[in-house]
Write a protein that holds these residues in place. Structure first.
Motif, PDB file in Angstrom:
ATOM      1  N   PRO A   7       0.803  -1.238   0.000  1.00  0.00           N
ATOM      2  CA  PRO A   7       0.000   0.000   0.000  1.00  0.00           C
ATOM      3  C   PRO A   7       0.830   1.281   0.000  1.00  0.00           C
ATOM      4  N   LEU A   8       2.005   1.251   0.606  1.00  0.00           N
ATOM      5  CA  LEU A   8       2.833   2.461   0.672  1.00  0.00           C
ATOM      6  C   LEU A   8       3.415   2.840  -0.684  1.00  0.00           C
ATOM      7  N   HIS A   9       3.576   1.853  -1.559  1.00  0.00           N
ATOM      8  CA  HIS A   9       4.163   2.114  -2.881  1.00  0.00           C
ATOM      9  C   HIS A   9       3.106   2.180  -3.984  1.00  0.00           C
ATOM     10  N   TYR A  10       1.841   1.957  -3.615  1.00  0.00           N
ATOM     11  CA  TYR A  10       0.761   1.815  -4.602  1.00  0.00           C
ATOM     12  C   TYR A  10       0.658   3.024  -5.534  1.00  0.00           C
ATOM     13  N   SER A  11       0.501   4.213  -4.941  1.00  0.00           N
ATOM     14  CA  SER A  11       0.293   5.412  -5.759  1.00  0.00           C
ATOM     15  C   SER A  11       1.537   5.783  -6.557  1.00  0.00           C
ATOM     16  N   ALA A  12       2.709   5.419  -6.041  1.00  0.00           N
ATOM     17  CA  ALA A  12       3.948   5.736  -6.758  1.00  0.00           C
ATOM     18  C   ALA A  12       4.139   4.830  -7.963  1.00  0.00           C
ATOM     19  N   ILE A  13       3.675   3.566  -7.853  1.00  0.00           N
ATOM     20  CA  ILE A  13       3.846   2.606  -8.955  1.00  0.00           C
ATOM     21  C   ILE A  13       2.767   2.782 -10.009  1.00  0.00           C
ATOM     22  N   LEU A  14       1.494   2.805  -9.564  1.00  0.00           N
ATOM     23  CA  LEU A  14       0.383   2.882 -10.519  1.00  0.00           C
ATOM     24  C   LEU A  14      -0.017   4.341 -10.761  1.00  0.00           C
ATOM     25  N   THR A  15       0.837   5.040 -11.492  1.00  0.00           N
ATOM     26  CA  THR A  15       0.532   6.415 -11.898  1.00  0.00           C
ATOM     27  C   THR A  15      -0.360   6.383 -13.145  1.00  0.00           C
ATOM     28  N   GLY A  16      -0.891   7.539 -13.506  1.00  0.00           N
ATOM     29  CA  GLY A  16      -1.741   7.631 -14.705  1.00  0.00           C
ATOM     30  C   GLY A  16      -1.070   7.088 -15.959  1.00  0.00           C
ATOM     31  N   PRO A  17       0.160   7.530 -16.265  1.00  0.00           N
ATOM     32  CA  PRO A  17       0.834   7.000 -17.454  1.00  0.00           C
ATOM     33  C   PRO A  17       1.062   5.486 -17.403  1.00  0.00           C
ATOM     34  N   THR A  18       1.358   4.966 -16.204  1.00  0.00           N
ATOM     35  CA  THR A  18       1.574   3.521 -16.069  1.00  0.00           C
ATOM     36  C   THR A  18       0.295   2.749 -16.365  1.00  0.00           C
ATOM     37  N   ILE A  19      -0.843   3.248 -15.862  1.00  0.00           N
ATOM     38  CA  ILE A  19      -2.134   2.602 -16.114  1.00  0.00           C
ATOM     39  C   ILE A  19      -2.434   2.616 -17.615  1.00  0.00           C
ATOM     40  N   ALA A  20      -2.209   3.760 -18.255  1.00  0.00           N
ATOM     41  CA  ALA A  20      -2.449   3.869 -19.699  1.00  0.00           C
ATOM     42  C   ALA A  20      -1.570   2.893 -20.476  1.00  0.00           C
ATOM     43  N   LYS A  21      -0.307   2.766 -20.049  1.00  0.00           N
ATOM     44  CA  LYS A  21       0.608   1.843 -20.734  1.00  0.00           C
ATOM     45  C   LYS A  21       0.182   0.390 -20.556  1.00  0.00           C
ATOM     46  N   LEU A  22      -0.266   0.036 -19.338  1.00  0.00           N
ATOM     47  CA  LEU A  22      -0.715  -1.342 -19.092  1.00  0.00           C
ATOM     48  C   LEU A  22      -1.959  -1.673 -19.916  1.00  0.00           C
ATOM     49  N   GLY A  23      -2.918  -0.737 -19.953  1.00  0.00           N
ATOM     50  CA  GLY A  23      -4.128  -0.946 -20.749  1.00  0.00           C
ATOM     51  C   GLY A  23      -3.812  -1.043 -22.224  1.00  0.00           C
ATOM     52  N   LEU A  24      -2.952  -0.150 -22.701  1.00  0.00           N
ATOM     53  CA  LEU A  24      -2.562  -0.170 -24.115  1.00  0.00           C
ATOM     54  C   LEU A  24      -1.790  -1.447 -24.449  1.00  0.00           C
ATOM     55  N   ALA A  25      -0.927  -1.876 -23.527  1.00  0.00           N
ATOM     56  CA  ALA A  25      -0.147  -3.098 -23.750  1.00  0.00           C
ATOM     57  C   ALA A  25      -1.061  -4.314 -23.901  1.00  0.00           C
ATOM     58  N   ALA A  26      -2.129  -4.374 -23.078  1.00  0.00           N
ATOM     59  CA  ALA A  26      -3.069  -5.493 -23.160  1.00  0.00           C
ATOM     60  C   ALA A  26      -3.754  -5.530 -24.521  1.00  0.00           C
ATOM     61  N   VAL A  27      -4.192  -4.356 -25.006  1.00  0.00           N
ATOM     62  CA  VAL A  27      -4.880  -4.284 -26.298  1.00  0.00           C
ATOM     63  C   VAL A  27      -3.915  -4.569 -27.448  1.00  0.00           C
ATOM     64  N   VAL A  28      -2.736  -3.952 -27.407  1.00  0.00           N
ATOM     65  CA  VAL A  28      -1.745  -4.150 -28.476  1.00  0.00           C
ATOM     66  C   VAL A  28      -1.304  -5.605 -28.531  1.00  0.00           C
ATOM     67  N   ARG A  29      -1.117  -6.238 -27.366  1.00  0.00           N
ATOM     68  CA  ARG A  29      -0.732  -7.651 -27.347  1.00  0.00           C
ATOM     69  C   ARG A  29      -1.777  -8.507 -28.060  1.00  0.00           C
ATOM     70  N   GLY A  30      -3.051  -8.226 -27.794  1.00  0.00           N
ATOM     71  CA  GLY A  30      -4.114  -8.973 -28.459  1.00  0.00           C
ATOM     72  C   GLY A  30      -4.068  -8.803 -29.964  1.00  0.00           C
ATOM     73  N   ILE A  31      -3.877  -7.565 -30.420  1.00  0.00           N
ATOM     74  CA  ILE A  31      -3.843  -7.285 -31.860  1.00  0.00           C
ATOM     75  C   ILE A  31      -2.627  -7.933 -32.507  1.00  0.00           C
ATOM     76  N   VAL A  32      -1.458  -7.811 -31.860  1.00  0.00           N
ATOM     77  CA  VAL A  32      -0.207  -8.349 -32.429  1.00  0.00           C
ATOM     78  C   VAL A  32      -0.255  -9.875 -32.537  1.00  0.00           C
ATOM     79  N   ILE A  33      -0.828 -10.536 -31.538  1.00  0.00           N
ATOM     80  CA  ILE A  33      -0.873 -12.003 -31.552  1.00  0.00           C
ATOM     81  C   ILE A  33      -1.905 -12.521 -32.538  1.00  0.00           C
ATOM     82  N   ILE A  34      -3.051 -11.861 -32.639  1.00  0.00           N
ATOM     83  CA  ILE A  34      -4.153 -12.378 -33.453  1.00  0.00           C
ATOM     84  C   ILE A  34      -4.057 -11.955 -34.918  1.00  0.00           C
ATOM     85  N   THR A  35      -3.381 -10.846 -35.226  1.00  0.00           N
ATOM     86  CA  THR A  35      -3.268 -10.416 -36.627  1.00  0.00           C
ATOM     87  C   THR A  35      -2.648 -11.490 -37.522  1.00  0.00           C
ATOM     88  N   PRO A  36      -1.515 -12.124 -37.146  1.00  0.00           N
ATOM     89  CA  PRO A  36      -0.984 -13.199 -37.997  1.00  0.00           C
ATOM     90  C   PRO A  36      -1.976 -14.356 -38.160  1.00  0.00           C
TER      91      PRO A  36
END
Length: 324
Positions: free
Chosen positions: A129-158
């Motif tokens: 809990p002490l490191h929560y807000s420092a680790i999960l910043t706005g940009p980090t959340i956006a990157k994790l969400g984008l990574a999940a979507v991009v991973r799906g597209i990259v794997i399924i496109t072939p």
């Protein structure tokens, strides 16, 4: 009908649920109800989180991403499925079939990634809990969400590109309610082993890796919770984790069952395989807003306050539970 080498048919025929053709008209009603509940629940979740600044937190951002994926996943399949059941609209163009296949498999893969990100969020919130807000910043959340979507597209496109290069000869009939990868590949002539190997390997690695990491995060959470002295905290945490794990299992197990039985489950009745595959795309999107959203106190209170403003008085027991 036959096609020359490296040709694609103009369209396919989706049968619906093989063996249950006479009952499909009535089966469509519960399917439509579940779809309506999934759409209503996920849209409500998105609107409530967007309207309330107090909900602009990492967990609710991940919930928003999950809700958006669920809306896209169900809407890419259920309207066509209902048109088959109710209006005998069995034909789907080759391009439409490939597009549907891409959306189903890429969004399913993306959802797996978001569930993993949400498990990480819960682990950090409870165990670090002490490191929560420092680790999960706005940009980090956006990157994790984008990574999940991009991973799906990259794997399924072939996977979808490989389907378009196959030659299709003979029947155009897909014994399924939607364009699932292996059910389409089975209609191709020539060597389809690369498609099968890629599809099975991708599904096994994605589900295996994500589910193991999710399981590890919840084990660590439960271990942390057992160290708490409060019995009420124990029960609440076990109840929350239990419901989350239940929804996650409902997402992974039917998906794997559907995928592997398309390849090796010929001894399993076709109607059972297709019913499980259909419910796999309907039940988790319906349950996710209820389990992750409406059972979460801030969202529950916000929804109840909106109902109150609209002049709809919630049941007394609901109001009572929201304030405990």
């Amino acid at each position: 009908m036959s096609y020359p080498n490296h040709s694609s048919p103009s369209s396919f025929i989706l049968t619906g649920i093989p063996g249950l053709e006479d009952a499909q008209f009535w089966i469509a009603f519960p399917f439509c109800t579940v779809y309506f509940m999934a759409v209503l629940g996920n849209i409500t979740l998105l609107l409530v989180i967007r309207m309330d600044p107090n909900l602009h937190l990492p967990m609710f951002y991940f919930l928003s991403i999950l809700a958006a994926i669920d809306l896209l996943l169900t809407t890419s399949t259920v309207p066509k499925l209902l048109s088959i059941f109710w209006f005998q609209s069995h034909e789907i163009t080759f391009e439409g079939c490939v597009a549907q296949m891409f959306f189903i498999h890429s969004f399913s893969t993306a959802e797996s990634g978001v569930l993993l990100a949400m498990a990480l969020d819960r682990y950090l919130a409870i165990c670090k809990p002490l490191h929560y807000s420092a680790i999960l910043t706005g940009p980090t959340i956006a990157k994790l969400g984008l990574a999940a979507v991009v991973r799906g597209i990259v794997i399924i496109t072939p996977l979808t590109c490989m389907v378009t290069t196959l030659s299709y000869c003979g029947p155009r009939v897909i014994p399924h309610s939607y364009c699932e990868h292996m059910s389409v590949v089975k209609l191709a002539c020539g060597d389809t082993r690369p498609n099968s190997i890629y599809g099975i390997t991708a599904a096994t690695i994605i589900v295996g890796l994500d589910s193991i990491l999710i399981a590890v995060s919840y084990v660590l959470i439960l271990r942390e919770v057992t160290g708490l002295s409060s019995r009420e905290a124990h029960l609440k945490s076990f109840g929350t984790c239990g419901s989350h794990i239940g929804v996650i299992l409902l997402f992974y197990l039917p998906g794997l069952f559907s995928f592997y039985t398309q390849r090796w489950g010929q001894s399993i009745p076709a109607h059972l395989r297709i019913l499980v595959a259909d419910l796999y795309l309907l039940v988790p999107p319906m349950l996710n807003p209820l389990i992750y959203g409406m059972r979460t106190r801030p969202i529950q209170e916000r929804v109840l306050s909106l109902l109150w403003q609209k002049g709809i008085q919630p049941p007394a027991q609901v109001l009572t539970s929201a304030h405990h």
